[in-house]
Design an enzyme around this catalytic site. Sequence first.
Site, PDB file in Angstrom:
ATOM      1  CE  LYS A 154      70.019 133.351 -22.094  1.00 62.76           C
ATOM      2  NZ  LYS A 154      68.855 133.910 -21.397  1.00 62.76           N
TER       3      LYS A 154
ATOM      4  N   GLY B 220      62.504 132.787 -14.446  1.00 52.51           N
ATOM      5  CA  GLY B 220      61.329 133.514 -13.971  1.00 52.51           C
ATOM      6  C   GLY B 220      60.856 133.134 -12.581  1.00 52.51           C
TER       7      GLY B 220
ATOM      8  CB  ALA C 210      67.662 131.489 -15.234  1.00 55.68           C
ATOM      9  N   GLY C 211      66.606 133.099 -12.574  1.00 59.82           N
ATOM     10  CA  GLY C 211      66.251 132.876 -11.170  1.00 59.82           C
ATOM     11  C   GLY C 211      66.645 133.987 -10.222  1.00 59.82           C
TER      12      GLY C 211
ATOM     13  CG  ASN D 141      63.746 139.730 -18.763  1.00 61.41           C
ATOM     14  OD1 ASN D 141      63.052 140.695 -18.486  1.00 61.41           O
ATOM     15  ND2 ASN D 141      63.620 139.133 -19.911  1.00 61.41           N
ATOM     16  CB  THR D 142      61.487 137.695 -14.273  1.00 65.87           C
ATOM     17  OG1 THR D 142      61.448 136.888 -15.442  1.00 65.87           O
ATOM     18  CG2 THR D 142      60.126 137.675 -13.608  1.00 65.87           C
TER      19      THR D 142
END
Lengths: 262, 65
Positions: free
Chosen positions: A97, A158, A184-185, A206-207
Amino acid sequence: MSSLMIAGHEFHSRLFTGTGKYANAESMMASLIASESELVTLSLRRMDLQNKTDNILEPLQKHGMKLLPNTSGARTAKEAIFASELAREALETHWIKLEIHPDPRYLMPDGMETLMAAEALVKKGFVVMPYVHADPVLCKRLEEVGCQCVMPLGSPIGSNMGLASRPFLDMIIEQSRVPVIVDAGIGAPSDAALALEMGADAVLVNTAMAVAQQPETMAKAFKLAVDAGRMAYESGLSKQQSSHNMQAQASSPLTDFIGTLT
Amino acid sequence: MTLVVNDSPYEFEGETLVDLLAALEKPTQGVAVAINQNIVPKSQWAVTELTEQSQVFIFESIAGG
């Protein structure tokens, strides 16, 4: 639901996951298992020689998860290429990645460095998965130099702001001949469902999972949302009206009762 | 001999990279090593000899997004 192919590898889950920010390795593993994710990201850093680090590799490999190292921390193409080669040695995978963000405040990916690194890494035999801004032109260029997919952002890493880049994601999805993974996001399962409904091939989360009060349950919610979004996409969503032509379309016949009352 | 491991001086009594990792008591799974900015493949660790002031960088896999 159809499976997803990237570089000849078949994925049954369209939910890719990160391993960062979990309270501990047990919570991480329980969540990743609940998510049914088959591709998980990892980072590389200089070894901490003083302290012991949690061994997260063993449980990930035991559960058959494919590892996707990232180049997080790289600020230039040169650093990212070095990080990719280190990761290939460390984790025995040529999948990478590619992420290059020189600015620690917004973590915005550097498109030019990413394109340069991607081209070089493809030539070295890597399966390159580049994390980029939702830039349809850049995504096309990355496809042309041989990236096996593109990973445009929904909003800053995040931030949990969801698909702030939606109109541009639509363009990327429409044009791309390689899988589009929204990264992301993504802050809520509904964001993930929306991305899949729009035709994104997968999402990376993830987050939103890791910092939930109950990460394992949230992971399951994301799994269901991704499946729902993909199912909706494959079964053919009815078109949304544009806002400048907002007129209701009846879903029941408009029976002329009034006319019958004389 | 004195090596520089991850930017810090390190007194080392062995010979090879395998000896160094053993002396550090660190796992080798998920680990990559570069000496003087050249990555050393795992297959070469046992035959890679370290010399005075070798700049060794050891990387490990950790959680990340």
